[in-house]
Write an enzyme that holds these catalytic residues in place. Structure first.
Site, PDB file in Angstrom:
ATOM      1  N   HIS A  19       0.848  -1.204   0.000  1.00 53.36           N
ATOM      2  CA  HIS A  19       0.000   0.000   0.000  1.00 53.36           C
ATOM      3  C   HIS A  19       0.882   1.252   0.000  1.00 53.36           C
ATOM      4  O   HIS A  19       0.615   2.203  -0.739  1.00 53.36           O
ATOM      5  CB  HIS A  19      -0.884   0.044   1.259  1.00 53.36           C
ATOM      6  CG  HIS A  19      -1.921  -1.036   1.322  1.00 53.36           C
ATOM      7  ND1 HIS A  19      -2.123  -1.829   2.428  1.00 53.36           N
ATOM      8  CD2 HIS A  19      -2.828  -1.454   0.396  1.00 53.36           C
ATOM      9  CE1 HIS A  19      -3.114  -2.680   2.193  1.00 53.36           C
ATOM     10  NE2 HIS A  19      -3.547  -2.485   0.965  1.00 53.36           N
ATOM     11  N   LYS A  43     -18.318  -5.513   8.600  1.00 52.35           N
ATOM     12  CA  LYS A  43     -17.160  -6.389   8.396  1.00 52.35           C
ATOM     13  C   LYS A  43     -16.266  -6.336   9.636  1.00 52.35           C
ATOM     14  O   LYS A  43     -15.868  -5.247  10.068  1.00 52.35           O
ATOM     15  CB  LYS A  43     -16.386  -5.896   7.167  1.00 52.35           C
ATOM     16  CG  LYS A  43     -15.414  -6.918   6.615  1.00 52.35           C
ATOM     17  CD  LYS A  43     -14.852  -6.438   5.300  1.00 52.35           C
ATOM     18  CE  LYS A  43     -13.529  -7.088   4.999  1.00 52.35           C
ATOM     19  NZ  LYS A  43     -12.826  -6.418   3.912  1.00 52.35           N
ATOM     20  N   ARG A  92      -2.193  -6.204  -8.577  1.00 53.65           N
ATOM     21  CA  ARG A  92      -0.969  -6.995  -8.382  1.00 53.65           C
ATOM     22  C   ARG A  92      -0.846  -8.075  -9.450  1.00 53.65           C
ATOM     23  O   ARG A  92       0.170  -8.231 -10.082  1.00 53.65           O
ATOM     24  CB  ARG A  92      -0.987  -7.648  -6.995  1.00 53.65           C
ATOM     25  CG  ARG A  92      -0.885  -6.664  -5.856  1.00 53.65           C
ATOM     26  CD  ARG A  92      -1.380  -7.254  -4.576  1.00 53.65           C
ATOM     27  NE  ARG A  92      -2.786  -7.627  -4.687  1.00 53.65           N
ATOM     28  CZ  ARG A  92      -3.554  -7.981  -3.665  1.00 53.65           C
ATOM     29  NH1 ARG A  92      -3.038  -8.073  -2.463  1.00 53.65           N
ATOM     30  NH2 ARG A  92      -4.818  -8.284  -3.837  1.00 53.65           N
ATOM     31  N   SER A 130      -3.171  -7.819   2.707  1.00 53.40           N
ATOM     32  CA  SER A 130      -3.476  -7.651   4.133  1.00 53.40           C
ATOM     33  C   SER A 130      -3.984  -8.966   4.717  1.00 53.40           C
ATOM     34  O   SER A 130      -3.670  -9.312   5.851  1.00 53.40           O
ATOM     35  CB  SER A 130      -4.549  -6.585   4.330  1.00 53.40           C
ATOM     36  OG  SER A 130      -4.092  -5.348   3.867  1.00 53.40           O
TER      37      SER A 130
HETATM   38  O1  PNS Z   1      -9.136  -2.821   0.299  1.00 54.56           O
HETATM   39  P1  PNS Z   1     -10.395  -3.333  -0.292  1.00 54.56           P
HETATM   40  O2  PNS Z   1     -11.216  -4.067   0.757  1.00 54.56           O
HETATM   41  O3  PNS Z   1     -10.179  -4.143  -1.538  1.00 54.56           O
HETATM   42  O4  PNS Z   1     -11.263  -2.045  -0.718  1.00 54.56           O
HETATM   43  C1  PNS Z   1     -12.543  -2.170  -1.237  1.00 54.56           C
HETATM   44  C2  PNS Z   1     -13.250  -0.802  -1.285  1.00 54.56           C
HETATM   45  C3  PNS Z   1     -13.242  -0.134   0.087  1.00 54.56           C
HETATM   46  C4  PNS Z   1     -12.551   0.078  -2.277  1.00 54.56           C
HETATM   47  C5  PNS Z   1     -14.710  -1.062  -1.774  1.00 54.56           C
HETATM   48  O5  PNS Z   1     -15.279  -2.077  -1.022  1.00 54.56           O
HETATM   49  C6  PNS Z   1     -15.583   0.183  -1.663  1.00 54.56           C
HETATM   50  O6  PNS Z   1     -15.401   1.139  -2.392  1.00 54.56           O
HETATM   51  N1  PNS Z   1     -16.546   0.154  -0.715  1.00 54.56           N
HETATM   52  C7  PNS Z   1     -17.447   1.261  -0.445  1.00 54.56           C
HETATM   53  C8  PNS Z   1     -18.865   0.929  -0.840  1.00 54.56           C
HETATM   54  C9  PNS Z   1     -19.067   1.092  -2.347  1.00 54.56           C
HETATM   55  O7  PNS Z   1     -18.876   2.141  -2.908  1.00 54.56           O
HETATM   56  N2  PNS Z   1     -19.485  -0.026  -2.991  1.00 54.56           N
HETATM   57  C10 PNS Z   1     -19.694  -0.072  -4.416  1.00 54.56           C
HETATM   58  C11 PNS Z   1     -18.462  -0.538  -5.148  1.00 54.56           C
HETATM   59  S1  PNS Z   1     -18.705  -0.661  -6.883  1.00 54.56           S
END
Ligand code: PNS
Length: 179
Positions: A19, A43, A92, A130
């Site tokens: 990150h 979560k 990645r 992570s």
């Molecule tokens: O680190 P991660 O868990 O891969 O991040 C995922 C994240 C936080 C980017 C994604 O879950 C997100 O944007 N969540 C917020 C809710 C949202 O906007 N959902 C619609 C996604 S198309």
């Protein structure tokens, strides 16, 4: 000239050197980069939101144009509120592609002006996640070099809280003796 503000959203539970590598790359191409940590009460996370924010802030203070924030709800709504025009995500391996493509296209449908920019972390971090860091730490494995030292220390304290409370135990023992 228009300033380009980008959001780097994620769970960061915990933040890894992958990150940080991406944040450094992003800080070079965007005028402002906001690392936005997802607030998701549904979560279960290893580190609380406050812990994740504190660690991220400590590890990114060296970059003047990087800020750390938290957000809930739709990422695109948060990005619009912050006047961002780009979303930074790391890719990645091919395995990331399908999920990232789906998310980027859905976000584009919700907010067509918001552009998702994919960057690749250094090869050395291409296998790092992570989830794996949490698993290795929970099973007592070595995570040196995968996360910043601060995170490594905090992970060790989470897995084995004994050292943190060792002084308290000595204090209690000496009080019991005196009574
Ligand atoms: O680190 P991660 O868990 O891969 O991040 C995922 C994240 C936080 C980017 C994604 O879950 C997100 O944007 N969540 C917020 C809710 C949202 O906007 N959902 C619609 C996604 S198309």
């Amino acid at each position: 000239m228009k300033k380009v503000i980008a959001i780097y959203p994620g769970s960061f539970d915990p933040l890894t050197n992958g990150h940080l590598d991406l944040i450094e790359r992003g800080s070079k191409i965007f005028d402002e980069l906001i690392v936005a940590i997802l607030r998701n009460p549904e979560k279960q996370s290893l580190f609380s939101l406050a812990e994740r924010k504190q660690m991220m802030a400590a590890m990114t203070e060296r970059w003047d144009n990087v800020q750390v924030d938290t957000f809930g709800g739709l990422m695109v709504d948060y990005a619009i509120g912050m006047k961002a025009s780009a979303v930074l995500r790391g890719i990645r391996a091919i395995s990331d592609y399908e999920y990232e493509l789906q998310m980027a296209l859905m976000n584009r449908k919700l907010a067509p002006h918001l552009e998702t920019v994919f960057m690749m972390p250094a090869e050395a971090y291409s296998y790092l996640s992570s989830r794996l860091v949490r698993e290795i730490a929970q099973l007592g494995g070595n995570i040196r070099g995968l996360v910043p030292e601060l995170v490594e220390r905090r992970l060790r304290e989470k897995m084995d809280p004994a050292p943190k409370y060792a002084n308290l135990a000595v204090f209690r023992k000496s009080r019991t003796k005196k009574q």
